[in-house]
Scaffold this active site. Structure first.
Site, mmCIF file in Angstrom:
data_model
loop_
_atom_site.group_PDB
_atom_site.id
_atom_site.type_symbol
_atom_site.label_atom_id
_atom_site.label_comp_id
_atom_site.label_asym_id
_atom_site.label_seq_id
_atom_site.Cartn_x
_atom_site.Cartn_y
_atom_site.Cartn_z
ATOM 1 N N SER A 82 0.800 -1.225 0.000
ATOM 2 C CA SER A 82 0.000 0.000 0.000
ATOM 3 C C SER A 82 0.832 1.273 0.000
ATOM 4 C CB SER A 82 -0.951 -0.009 1.194
ATOM 5 O OG SER A 82 -0.247 -0.235 2.389
ATOM 6 N N HIS A 137 -5.337 -3.282 -2.830
ATOM 7 C CA HIS A 137 -5.022 -2.349 -3.917
ATOM 8 C C HIS A 137 -4.929 -3.020 -5.285
ATOM 9 C CE1 HIS A 137 -4.280 0.976 -1.148
ATOM 10 N NE2 HIS A 137 -3.786 0.049 -0.358
ATOM 11 N N LYS A 176 -11.903 0.959 -2.021
ATOM 12 C CA LYS A 176 -10.849 1.489 -2.887
ATOM 13 C C LYS A 176 -11.353 1.483 -4.334
ATOM 14 C CE LYS A 176 -7.588 0.902 0.700
ATOM 15 N NZ LYS A 176 -6.947 -0.028 1.601
HETATM 16 C C1 PLP Z 1 -6.852 -0.055 3.052
HETATM 17 C C2 PLP Z 1 -6.233 -1.335 3.421
HETATM 18 C C3 PLP Z 1 -6.828 -2.186 4.347
HETATM 19 C C4 PLP Z 1 -7.999 -1.762 5.183
HETATM 20 O O1 PLP Z 1 -9.174 -1.707 4.463
HETATM 21 P P1 PLP Z 1 -10.340 -0.736 4.964
HETATM 22 O O2 PLP Z 1 -11.538 -1.207 4.251
HETATM 23 O O3 PLP Z 1 -9.919 0.638 4.597
HETATM 24 O O4 PLP Z 1 -10.444 -0.920 6.457
HETATM 25 C C5 PLP Z 1 -6.289 -3.437 4.528
HETATM 26 N N1 PLP Z 1 -5.175 -3.817 3.862
HETATM 27 C C6 PLP Z 1 -4.554 -3.001 2.994
HETATM 28 C C7 PLP Z 1 -3.329 -3.488 2.280
HETATM 29 C C8 PLP Z 1 -5.052 -1.738 2.765
HETATM 30 O O5 PLP Z 1 -4.417 -0.917 1.931
#
Ligand code: PLP
Length: 391
Positions: free
Chosen positions: A176, A204, A236
């Site tokens: 991320s 992602h 996302k």
């Molecule tokens: C954003 C993210 C999460 C958390 O997801 P949310 O729905 O925002 O709580 C988990 N793992 C990774 C790699 C992320 O980038």
């Protein structure tokens, strides 16, 4: 009890003070933040779906059909037809037998890892794994063992050094803060050779990589049979909110009995599940958006290379510029903000000491001109804030 004021003062002294900004506009490349109109390169809305009219309509329609809240935990009447349909559609999409919905990716990772990790036993993590995966390990009172970033050979050495029954290995699909990819085929092979289980968090990659946006596994050609569980997030590229864990029958049934963050939490709004079904259709049909997105990624990389900016080895929409020094990263981010561009500086403790960076994320909604504006502003900011050794 912790002396909170002293902790905050210490973080302030280290330059780790965080600042919360408030947006008053819809999502998109141009946002209004603390009253200022800015061009944003910081969201994970990779396909530009978070403000899509069809999703807004679907959310309203879902609210009319199911109300605003789910009214209870899944096991106590909160689980609706909308949740069930979305779970089936997501499982089919990623090619796993079953899937379970969560209100957030954080909760999904907490539930999955804490369910499978055993107290006192090692859980093998890529050094750059997401915080929620580490927290799931802590919740199980298991032991975090970090292997070198994206290094399947280092993982193999550590597994050999500590032979165990069915070791658990956990990795992000796309990292991320760095945007690079886990070496999934190599990891899957090492884990198979050691009789272990591999968990992949594809927050992602889902919607962005692979045919129809099926994610990192599909892009790498790693089949569902080689991975114990896949986590996908919906806030996302999907443009809504929530997450899911996909796996086989036993794994997904296990979450209902041992996944505490799922059991003891109110089900997410069914209207949201209804809207996310529509988002899934847009993601599947999103080849044109993905083509535009990667055009912007390549445009950015070409431009940054010409400017001599410190590009990271990332082929995804996450394009960090490694700065190193946290204060300089901060100054660069402030200079960009001055120019009307929002690119956050990511500093320790979110990333390792000495690896502060500007985290630039691109979206299919960005225009060619907007990426040009970013490049011009970066060139000026870089010239105005040279690295200490260049000054
Ligand atoms: C954003 C993210 C999460 C958390 O997801 P949310 O729905 O925002 O709580 C988990 N793992 C990774 C790699 C992320 O980038």
């Amino acid at each position: 009890m912790r002396d909170l004021a002293a902790s905050l003062a210490r973080w302030t002294a280290r330059g780790w003070r965080r600042r919360l900004r408030t947006r008053t506009s819809p999502p998109g490349p141009e946002v209004v933040l603390d009253g200022r109109r800015l061009l944003a390169f910081c969201t994970n809305d990779y396909l530009g779906l978070a403000g899509h009219p069809a999703l807004v309509r679907a959310l309203c329609e879902g609210a009319q059909r199911y109300g605003t809240g789910s009214s209870a935990a899944h096991l106590l009447g909160g689980h609706t037809e909308a949740h069930a349909r979305l779970e089936a559609a997501l499982a089919e999409f990623v090619g796993f037998p079953r899937a379970r919905l969560f209100a957030t990716g954080y909760a999904a990772n907490l539930a999955l890892v804490s369910m499978l990790a055993e107290r006192g036993e090692p859980v093998y993590h890529d050094r750059l794994n997401h915080a929620s995966l580490l927290d799931g390990t802590a919740l199980a009172r298991a032991r975090v063992v970090r292997y070198a970033h994206a290094d399947a050979d280092d993982l193999a050495r550590r597994l050999d050094a500590n032979p165990a029954h069915a070791p658990l290995v956990v990795t992000d699909g796309v990292f991320s803060m760095d945007g690079d990819l886990a070496p999934l085929p190599a990891l899957a092979r090492v884990v198979r050779e050691h009789g272990g289980a591999l968990l992949v968090d594809d927050a992602h990659g889902l919607g962005v990589l692979g045919p129809q946006g099926r994610g990192s596994l599909a892009q790498a050609g790693v089949g569902p049979g080689e991975v114990q569980a896949l986590v996908g997030t919906l806030g996302k590229a999907f443009g809504t909110a929530g997450a899911f864990v996909a796996g086989d029958e036993t794994l997904v049934d296990g979450l209902v009995h041992f996944g505490r963050p799922w059991i003891y939490s109110t089900a997410p709004p069914p209207a949201l599940a209804h809207a996310t079904l529509q988002a899934l259709a847009l993601v599947r049909a999103g080849e044109e958006a993905r083509r535009r997105l990667f055009e912007r990624v390549h445009q950015f990389r070409r431009g940054a290379r010409e400017l001599g900016l410190p590009l990271a080895p990332s082929e995804t929409p996450i394009q960090p510029l490694l700065v190193g020094d946290a204060q300089r990263a901060q100054a660069l981010s402030a200079a960009l903000l001055e120019a009307g561009i929002w690119v956050p500086a990511i500093r320790p403790p979110t990333v390792p000491e000495g690896t502060a960076r500007l985290r630039i994320t691109l979206s299919a909604a960005h225009t060619r001109e907007q990426v040009d504006r970013l490049l011009e502003a970066l060139a000026r900011a870089w010239a105005a804030h040279p690295a200490p050794e260049e000054a």
